[in-house]
Design an enzyme around this catalytic site. Structure first.
Site, mmCIF file in Angstrom:
data_model
loop_
_atom_site.group_PDB
_atom_site.id
_atom_site.type_symbol
_atom_site.label_atom_id
_atom_site.label_comp_id
_atom_site.label_asym_id
_atom_site.label_seq_id
_atom_site.Cartn_x
_atom_site.Cartn_y
_atom_site.Cartn_z
ATOM 1 N N CYS A 77 0.839 -1.195 0.000
ATOM 2 C CA CYS A 77 0.000 0.000 0.000
ATOM 3 C C CYS A 77 0.880 1.254 0.000
ATOM 4 C CB CYS A 77 -0.911 0.005 1.228
ATOM 5 S SG CYS A 77 -2.092 1.379 1.249
ATOM 6 N N ASP B 214 0.373 3.748 1.725
ATOM 7 C CA ASP B 214 0.314 4.309 3.076
ATOM 8 C C ASP B 214 1.720 4.615 3.611
ATOM 9 O OD1 ASP B 214 0.129 4.399 6.048
ATOM 10 O OD2 ASP B 214 -1.967 3.914 5.672
ATOM 11 N N ARG C 28 2.882 4.748 6.406
ATOM 12 C CA ARG C 28 3.309 3.999 7.596
ATOM 13 C C ARG C 28 3.783 2.588 7.273
ATOM 14 N NH1 ARG C 28 -2.380 4.658 10.360
ATOM 15 N NH2 ARG C 28 -2.851 4.081 8.217
ATOM 16 N N HIS D 196 -2.143 -4.061 4.898
ATOM 17 C CA HIS D 196 -1.982 -3.678 6.311
ATOM 18 C C HIS D 196 -3.347 -3.485 6.938
ATOM 19 C CE1 HIS D 196 -2.813 0.732 5.888
ATOM 20 N NE2 HIS D 196 -2.556 0.436 4.640
#
Ligand code: CO
Length: 200
Positions: free
Chosen positions: A42, A44, A46, A98
């Site tokens: 992803c 993302d 994080r 995730h």
């Protein structure tokens, strides 16, 4: 502009540290890359591929998009896949989702975010396909389970691409795996949906 200056300063320090701890580091990388892994994850912020699995530059080929999707019409993802399999000859492809993925959540809750809704549409098909299992879960558990099911679906999608099928038909060792990363504790969970082909 201060923020960008900080990044360039970080970069200068990072390059210096690398060189002082391993003087041949950049010289080796310039020669060529020969990563054994392709990571599809992803976007993302994080979920950084290299850090999570402790690999240095040169060791993992990375493709990221919102909600780690493999779509058969996505030239970007297919090109990365083709280059990784045919040219770099990676041995493992790892789809890493995730928990708490905002893209999966948006699809699940049918939020209207804009163009990205169209990108996320296949997750709604996955959700519908597993609706009986998902219906018995509370909101958080449903989201986390859909994050897992989404990864499993992308593993299937990968295995149905001409690129992976052709690699297996010529006995090229290649495995496809599905993992989910937890932002809560930093740990990766193997979904045990791996498929192997060739002499893997
Ligand atoms: Co996400």
């Amino acid at each position: 502009m201060k923020e960008l200056r900080d990044l360039l300063e970080n970069n200068r320090r990072w390059a210096e540290n690398k060189k002082s701890s391993d003087p041949e580091f950049f010289t080796r990388l310039v020669e060529q890359q020969s990563p054994a892994y392709l990571w599809i994850g992803c976007s993302d912020s994080r979920v950084p591929a290299n850090q999570i699995v402790g690999l240095a530059p040169g060791e993992i080929f990375v493709h990221r998009n919102v909600a780690n999707l493999v779509q058969h019409s996505d030239m970007n993802c297919l090109s990365v896949l083709q280059f990784a399999v045919d040219v770099l000859k990676v041995r493992h492809i790892i789809v890493t989702g995730h928990y708490g993925c905002g893209g999966v959540r948006a699809a699940m809750e049918e939020q209207r975010l804009g163009l990205v809704d169209n990108w996320l549409r296949p997750i709604q098909h996955t959700s519908h396909h597993h609706r009986h299992e998902l219906a018995g879960l509370d909101d958080n558990a449903r989201l986390d389970r859909l994050c897992e099911l989404n990864v499993a679906q992308q593993v299937k999608n990968l295995c149905n691409t001409t690129i992976v099928l052709d690699a297996w038909s010529r006995n090229q060792p290649l495995s496809v795996h599905g993992w989910v990363y937890s932002i809560r504790d930093g740990l990766v969970r193997n979904l045990n949906v791996s498929r192997h082909g060739g002499e893997a």
